[in-house]
Enzyme design. Structure first.
Site, PDB file in Angstrom:
ATOM      1  N   ARG A   1       6.463  -3.048   8.545  1.00 58.44           N
ATOM      2  CA  ARG A   1       7.078  -1.736   8.404  1.00 58.44           C
ATOM      3  C   ARG A   1       6.040  -0.809   7.801  1.00 58.44           C
ATOM      4  O   ARG A   1       5.207  -1.223   6.992  1.00 58.44           O
ATOM      5  CB  ARG A   1       8.307  -1.788   7.488  1.00 58.44           C
ATOM      6  CG  ARG A   1       9.518  -2.366   8.160  1.00 58.44           C
ATOM      7  CD  ARG A   1      10.053  -1.478   9.259  1.00 58.44           C
ATOM      8  NE  ARG A   1      10.820  -0.344   8.729  1.00 58.44           N
ATOM      9  CZ  ARG A   1      11.290   0.637   9.477  1.00 58.44           C
ATOM     10  NH1 ARG A   1      11.044   0.659  10.781  1.00 58.44           N
ATOM     11  NH2 ARG A   1      11.981   1.622   8.939  1.00 58.44           N
TER      12      ARG A   1
ATOM     13  N   ARG B   1      13.225   7.653  -0.934  1.00 62.02           N
ATOM     14  CA  ARG B   1      13.100   8.050  -2.331  1.00 62.02           C
ATOM     15  C   ARG B   1      12.192   9.258  -2.464  1.00 62.02           C
ATOM     16  O   ARG B   1      11.410   9.580  -1.573  1.00 62.02           O
ATOM     17  CB  ARG B   1      12.566   6.909  -3.188  1.00 62.02           C
ATOM     18  CG  ARG B   1      11.218   6.344  -2.795  1.00 62.02           C
ATOM     19  CD  ARG B   1      10.848   5.187  -3.717  1.00 62.02           C
ATOM     20  NE  ARG B   1       9.588   4.563  -3.335  1.00 62.02           N
ATOM     21  CZ  ARG B   1       8.992   3.594  -4.015  1.00 62.02           C
ATOM     22  NH1 ARG B   1       9.557   3.127  -5.124  1.00 62.02           N
ATOM     23  NH2 ARG B   1       7.865   3.066  -3.621  1.00 62.02           N
TER      24      ARG B   1
ATOM     25  N   GLU C   1       9.318   9.807   0.609  1.00 63.02           N
ATOM     26  CA  GLU C   1       8.847   8.585   1.259  1.00 63.02           C
ATOM     27  C   GLU C   1       9.774   8.244   2.435  1.00 63.02           C
ATOM     28  O   GLU C   1      10.967   8.017   2.252  1.00 63.02           O
ATOM     29  CB  GLU C   1       8.839   7.454   0.238  1.00 63.02           C
ATOM     30  CG  GLU C   1       8.168   6.179   0.693  1.00 63.02           C
ATOM     31  CD  GLU C   1       8.006   5.199  -0.455  1.00 63.02           C
ATOM     32  OE1 GLU C   1       8.538   4.083  -0.337  1.00 63.02           O
ATOM     33  OE2 GLU C   1       7.361   5.558  -1.466  1.00 63.02           O
TER      34      GLU C   1
ATOM     35  N   ASP D   1       3.292  -8.310  -5.739  1.00 68.18           N
ATOM     36  CA  ASP D   1       3.181  -7.341  -6.820  1.00 68.18           C
ATOM     37  C   ASP D   1       1.728  -7.318  -7.288  1.00 68.18           C
ATOM     38  O   ASP D   1       0.948  -8.240  -7.024  1.00 68.18           O
ATOM     39  CB  ASP D   1       4.109  -7.713  -7.979  1.00 68.18           C
ATOM     40  CG  ASP D   1       5.575  -7.452  -7.652  1.00 68.18           C
ATOM     41  OD1 ASP D   1       5.851  -6.503  -6.895  1.00 68.18           O
ATOM     42  OD2 ASP D   1       6.439  -8.197  -8.149  1.00 68.18           O
TER      43      ASP D   1
END
Length: 373
Positions: free
Chosen positions: A247, A278, A298, A348
């Site tokens: 994506r 967002r 976004e 992360d």
């Protein structure tokens, strides 16, 4: 002749370059973008460090990793406490007692637990097979419909009934009035933006931006003894087994001549009526006192060749294809693979650093000289 050609000046490649320099190795770091930092790149706009590729909040429970990044520069204390907007209604994230109180008009944990249990039981889902069933069995219909369904379908471009359950497991649920999104002990953002941190990591490496690895490869040059490749795994092999799916994201950033646009760094828009997922107001990451503000909207979108790949779609088909590519990668002489794109795995930032340090440890026979500085 360098010791290493590092393809990608993002966090993984930069940490490896830093460690390699501590062991006396020479590195040439290249990136096809016109800047270093990969997706954590920040650029000042009107005196505010702007996250050019979406919000990045550093968080970790590993004290060694926290000490590692703090030695690279000052960190501004920041607690991630996003807000969700659903058709004009405001909710706190992650799911906690503030969320439940706003949703149902209750104030005590046992009341929230009772409502969630009743709604989940009503769904009668014993063995969730997809994300929709997984979330319904966790939190029931109300939270799923208002805060998960439409937001997730915007993010991934697929119905929740077609998405794997693990996607939502990153979202914590609490029965306390705690809006801190992360459970990690340490959390913050580099005071001047992430680019300064990357510059520190790369200070002893040769860096060339706007440089395409595949063009170098076509030219047949070999500037280093070994390669660390952090780009797209399938692209390295010219997509010979077929393309992996991702994506992508599109960003709209604008300056507003007002002091405070939304009162929070991150506000999620969970209904389908908003085309973006967002809005980020960057000054709130740093407690900036600038008279104006910079916001970024976004927009998730389908990935197509040439677009930036942000999120791997780790469903069964793509995972199986990625494993076939990994088997090819294992046979590449003098080439190392690592990072989010080369591993086809979302990481992360702290896990990215840990993985880069592990790779450096395997290369140099010691676990992270930089950890011991």
């Amino acid at each position: 002749m360098y010791d290493y050609l590092i393809v990608g000046a993002g966090l993984f490649g930069s940490v490896f370059a830093h460690e390699a320099a501590l062991y006396g190795k020479s590195c040439l770091v290249i990136d096809r973008r016109p800047h270093i930092g990969g997706n954590v790149y920040t650029e000042p706009m009107h005196g505010i460090p702007v996250h050019q590729y979406g919000a990045h909040i550093f968080h970790t429970s590993n004290p060694q990793i926290w000490e590692y990044v703090q030695r690279l520069g000052e960190f501004h204390p920041y607690i991630n406490s996003p807000i969700a907007v659903y058709r004009g209604e405001l909710y706190n994230l992650p799911f906690n007692m503030n969320t439940f109180s706003r949703m149902w008009g209750i104030r005590r944990p046992h009341e929230a637990k009772r409502i969630i249990a009743e709604q989940a039981q009503k769904e009668n889902i014993a063995n969730p097979q997809n994300l929709e069933e997984h979330v319904l069995s966790m939190v029931g219909r109300d939270i799923y419909e208002k805060l998960v369904k439409e937001y997730t379908e915007k993010q991934w471009g697929r119905p929740c009934s077609e998405l794997p359950p693990f996607i939502i497991k990153r979202l914590p649920i609490r029965f306390t009035y705690d809006n801190n999104y992360f459970n990690d002990r340490y959390q913050g953002i580099p005071a001047g933006g992430y680019t300064l941190l990357i510059e520190k990591l790369l200070e002893k490496a040769e860096v060339q931006t706007s440089t395409d690895f595949f063009e170098l490869r076509r030219q047949g040059g070999k500037p280093a003894k070994k390669i660390l490749y952090t780009g797209m795994l399938d692209a390295y092999f010219d997509y010979r087994l077929g393309p992996l799916e991702y994506r992508s994201l599109r960003f709209e950033t604008s300056y507003l001549p007002e002091e405070n646009y939304q009162g929070n760094a991150v506000v999620n828009y969970t209904s389908a009526e908003a085309p973006y997922t967002r809005i980020i107001e960057h000054k709130h990451f740093y407690s900036s006192t600038q008279p104006g503000t910079v916001i970024t909207k976004e927009y998730p979108c389908e990935w197509t060749p040439g677009a930036e790949p942000y999120y791997p779609i780790n469903d069964a088909r793509n995972n199986a294809l990625a494993e076939q590519y990994r088997q090819l990668a294992a046979k590449e002489p003098d080439v190392l693979f690592g990072g989010r794109l080369a591993d086809y795995q979302y990481y992360d930032m702290d896990k990215t650093i840990e993985a880069a340090l592990r790779l450096a440890g395997r290369e140099f026979g010691e676990d992270g000289k930089g950890l011991k500085a």
